[in-house]
Motif scaffolding. Sequence first.
Motif, PDB file in Angstrom:
ATOM      1  N   ALA A  37      35.150  54.357  44.469  1.00 54.49           N
ATOM      2  CA  ALA A  37      35.456  53.075  43.730  1.00 54.49           C
ATOM      3  C   ALA A  37      36.070  52.400  44.828  1.00 54.49           C
ATOM      4  O   ALA A  37      35.865  50.928  44.616  1.00 54.49           O
ATOM      5  N   LYS A  40      33.515  50.495  46.639  1.00 54.59           N
ATOM      6  CA  LYS A  40      32.879  49.732  45.661  1.00 54.59           C
ATOM      7  C   LYS A  40      33.335  48.225  45.576  1.00 54.59           C
ATOM      8  O   LYS A  40      32.750  47.092  45.655  1.00 54.59           O
ATOM      9  N   VAL A  41      34.802  48.275  45.204  1.00 55.58           N
ATOM     10  CA  VAL A  41      35.327  47.147  44.935  1.00 55.58           C
ATOM     11  C   VAL A  41      36.009  46.146  46.027  1.00 55.58           C
ATOM     12  O   VAL A  41      36.072  45.079  46.110  1.00 55.58           O
ATOM     13  N   GLU A 268      37.713  52.406  39.452  1.00 52.75           N
ATOM     14  CA  GLU A 268      37.072  51.184  39.625  1.00 52.75           C
ATOM     15  C   GLU A 268      37.651  50.130  38.270  1.00 52.75           C
ATOM     16  O   GLU A 268      38.153  49.065  38.730  1.00 52.75           O
ATOM     17  N   ARG A 272      39.937  46.633  38.829  1.00 54.92           N
ATOM     18  CA  ARG A 272      39.594  45.471  38.363  1.00 54.92           C
ATOM     19  C   ARG A 272      40.566  44.987  37.375  1.00 54.92           C
ATOM     20  O   ARG A 272      40.870  43.735  37.074  1.00 54.92           O
ATOM     21  N   VAL A 278      39.074  39.562  40.906  1.00 53.26           N
ATOM     22  CA  VAL A 278      37.925  40.368  41.423  1.00 53.26           C
ATOM     23  C   VAL A 278      36.715  40.577  40.682  1.00 53.26           C
ATOM     24  O   VAL A 278      36.877  41.072  39.367  1.00 53.26           O
ATOM     25  N   ASN A 279      35.744  40.365  41.023  1.00 52.87           N
ATOM     26  CA  ASN A 279      34.293  40.254  40.214  1.00 52.87           C
ATOM     27  C   ASN A 279      33.886  41.682  40.324  1.00 52.87           C
ATOM     28  O   ASN A 279      34.212  42.365  41.182  1.00 52.87           O
TER      29      ASN A 279
END
Length: 279
Positions: A37, A40-41, A268, A272, A278-279
Amino acid sequence: MALVSGIDVIQECSSRGLVAGAFNTTNLETTLGILDAVDKVGVPTFIQVAPTNVSLSGYEYIYDMVARRLESSKVPVALHLDHGKSLSAVHAALMARFTSIMIDDSEASFEDNVKTSTIAREMTPRNLALEAELGSIGGKEDDVAPEFAAHTDPVQAKEFVDAVGCDMLAVSVGNQHGFVPNAKIDFDLLGQVRDASPVPLVIHGGSGLPDEQLARLHEFNVVKVNVASDLRNAMIRSFGEAYAANPREASLIRVSKDAVVAISDVVEGRIRTFNPSVN
């Protein structure tokens, strides 16, 4: 990327207006899920373990798991000792090459808390981060509850930080460890502590707080939010669902991979939530 100091995570998050998740691991599946995760972020992160959990693996195995997985990552990650209740735990984590330390003597008197935390500061190299706690956080951490819980006193915050020299201050402002249905941040108190503290703040008990409150923490100089129960529940639930679907299931690899995905989804989502920008 090699493990970085907690100082680096604090500085990058502070400069970018981000909040670092601090996710507790115990085993390989949890570690892989967290770091999948994080990759990914792309938000700098703490991975942490509490002394109550190292009875399974030991500090060195946690270090090896995290450091090896990070070789393929580009995101700054620090390895943090969560709730070091003794100086021996601090020593053990430092010997295992942890890059961030928490000393927690928050149930003691103010004077004794300062004394213990100051010794931990002396033990912890200045290029590594030290977190200390002022005010005792309620709820249960690994089925261990404090004898008493007490809110952080804003009047004491600056004196405590100045005396100890910590880099982060864990606070008790309505947050509680574990799943506590009525947990609620007192934002007025949090604002007072923010204004008094010379260093960024840490919120423990991220699993039990509603999303709308977690999404506001970046406004209060919170740099780190701890999440443990959510991840453990995701793994236990994933294994439980596999057994319920097929009591004769024997593919541990398949079930473990599903658990990694379940943990990654939770991590994740939390990152977020902490960082609405954060998109």
